[in-house]
Design an enzyme around this catalytic site. Structure first.
Site, PDB file in Angstrom:
ATOM      1  CB  VAL A 179       9.828   4.399   3.327  1.00 31.86           C
ATOM      2  CG1 VAL A 179      10.730   5.386   4.073  1.00 31.86           C
ATOM      3  CG2 VAL A 179       8.692   3.938   4.232  1.00 31.86           C
TER       4      VAL A 179
ATOM      5  CG  MET B 225      -1.831  -1.170   1.371  1.00 29.51           C
ATOM      6  SD  MET B 225      -2.866  -1.453  -0.094  1.00 29.51           S
ATOM      7  CE  MET B 225      -3.817   0.068  -0.117  1.00 29.51           C
TER       8      MET B 225
ATOM      9  CG  ASP C 126       3.861  -4.704  14.092  1.00 32.31           C
ATOM     10  OD1 ASP C 126       4.064  -5.892  14.440  1.00 32.31           O
ATOM     11  OD2 ASP C 126       3.956  -4.319  12.920  1.00 32.31           O
TER      12      ASP C 126
ATOM     13  CD  GLU D 249      15.900  10.323  14.028  1.00 36.50           C
ATOM     14  OE1 GLU D 249      17.059  10.176  14.460  1.00 36.50           O
ATOM     15  OE2 GLU D 249      14.874  10.177  14.733  1.00 36.50           O
TER      16      GLU D 249
ATOM     17  CE  LYS E 179       7.157  -6.121  12.161  1.00 35.93           C
ATOM     18  NZ  LYS E 179       6.269  -6.847  11.227  1.00 35.93           N
ATOM     19  N   PRO E 180      11.910  -6.773  15.900  1.00 37.38           N
ATOM     20  CG  PRO E 180      13.419  -8.522  16.328  1.00 37.38           C
ATOM     21  CD  PRO E 180      11.945  -8.191  16.314  1.00 37.38           C
TER      22      PRO E 180
ATOM     23  CB  VAL F 128      17.535   5.729  11.467  1.00 46.05           C
ATOM     24  CG1 VAL F 128      18.591   5.015  12.312  1.00 46.05           C
ATOM     25  CG2 VAL F 128      16.539   6.460  12.351  1.00 46.05           C
TER      26      VAL F 128
END
Length: 396
Positions: A138, A135, A248, A202, A250-251, A204
């Site tokens: 980024v 959907m 949610d 931001e 999670k790693p 990263v």
């Protein structure tokens, strides 16, 4: 978008059935005083000025006004100024209230001229696409005014986005806008152009925690794993105190960057945060869950999704720590092929059995976070963090 409006409705108590509306500016107060917007004279447990809801440029916020008996928001004590969303419930004295927030959504999915991959958002230039799903996408962008780089998230303009997906996207932006913490990816900007809503955050420069684990050979050293998750829990505690539950953790949703030579974890992807009505109405699918990830989800996220709270995030943080410590997820090799049935019917395999070299104190700390009943887990993310740091200082 049109200006939002909020309606506060009394569900129970002496004022049951009464409603009061707040527009894009101003404040409404609730209490026994005859001067407040929602006057409740017959509830002795409500203070004269009990709580307020204020309209701000960033949305609606609720505050307890120093009441004698306190105010609860979605079952948790209301402390400070906390953002409100549609469906939130407030409790004061013997009265319960529900919040209705009405926002006119933009026309998502309106085609834009030219190649969407080359589309320029006002003030930003797309450098490359760094993530893409069914959907949305980024992009790494550069701000035209100063050349600084950020991550820009948008819904795909070539698709007709469902109303539930649009609302989830808007709520993610709202959640990030309301939270400012070193361990949460920072909100920067938002906009709407060519039928496409976007927000900027931001950027990263680093990898997510799962990729970092794999690059480290499948597991992360106990001391570094504890340090990273302890910092993450600091960010979670901050979010919980402001009324947000991530749902949610999670790693893959924990980005690991470098700040002044130190590794810093940052929580991202608040698409499920504070999302009750829309997400809970979606169907469960096998292998993947419409409202979470089975490997890191507590059982109540399936059976009682509307009641998911801070202790559910604590479970997920514990499951993430379990994974990076031993290289296996909590239920790997446990039960059958159905992750839903396994989660609901089986107990996690003890961490001590997967990584026998780990200190028992560390395994015990993780085990408490993974208890099936929320009441048996740490009461707060801060308490889990304190337990991990105590173990680190003693034995790691």
């Amino acid at each position: 978008m049109d200006a939002p409006s909020l309606v506060l409705e009394a569900l129970t108590g002496p004022a049951a059935g009464r409603r009061v509306e707040l527009g894009a500016t101003g404040e409404i107060r609730v209490g026994r005083s005859p001067d407040v917007a929602l006057h409740i004279p017959n509830d002795s447990a409500i203070s004269r000025n009990h709580f307020s809801i204020e309209a701000t440029p960033k949305g609606y916020v609720a505050s307890d006004l120093g009441s004698a008996n306190g105010t609860e928001l979605n079952g948790e004590p209301l402390r400070g100024r906390v953002a409100l969303f549609d469906g939130d419930r407030l409790e004061a004295g013997h009265s319960t209230f529900v919040v209705h927030v009405q926002v006119v959504l933009p026309a998502f999915g309106t085609p834009v001229e030219g190649d969407p991959e080359l589309h320029r958002f006002p003030g930003y230039v797309i450098l490359e696409t760094i993530g893409e799903g069914n959907m949305g996408a980024v992009h790494l962008v550069e701000r035209e005014s100063d050349g600084h780089r950020f991550a820009l998230k948008c819904l795909r303009p070539d698709l007709q986005v469902a109303d539930t997906d649009a609302r989830r996207f808007l709520r993610e932006a709202a959640a990030m806008r309301a939270l400012t913490h070193r361990n949460i990816v920072a909100f920067v900007d938002e906009g709407f152009v060519g039928g496409e809503f976007f927000f900027v955050m931001e950027y990263v420069e680093g990898v997510d925690l799962d990729l970092y684990r794999r690059q480290a050979g499948g597991r992360i050293s106990p001391r570094r794993a504890v340090d990273l998750v302890s910092e993450l829990l600091d960010g979670l505690h901050y979010a919980h105190e402001r009324g947000f539950v991530h749902r949610d953790v999670k790693p893959a949703n924990i980005l690991v960057g470098i700040d002044q030579g130190k590794m810093v974890p940052k929580l991202t992807d608040f698409g499920l945060a504070k999302n009750y009505e829309e997400v809970s109405a979606q169907p469960i699918t096998r292998g993947k869950i419409a409202f979470g990830t089975p490997d890191y989800m507590p059982p109540e996220q399936i059976t009682r999704f509307r009641d998911v709270g801070p202790r559910s995030d604590i479970y997920s943080a514990g499951a993430a720590l379990y994974h990076i410590l031993c290289g296996e997820t909590v239920y790997a090799g446990v039960g059958g092929e159905d992750p839903i049935r396994t989660l609901l019917e089986q107990d996690p395999k003890p961490l001590a059995e997967r990584a026998r070299s780990l200190p028992p104190e560390l395994c015990d700390a993780v085990h408490r976070a993974l208890m099936r009943s929320p009441g048996d887990r740490y009461p707060t993310a801060a308490a889990f963090r304190a337990a991990l740091l105590a173990v680190r200082d003693r034995v790691l």
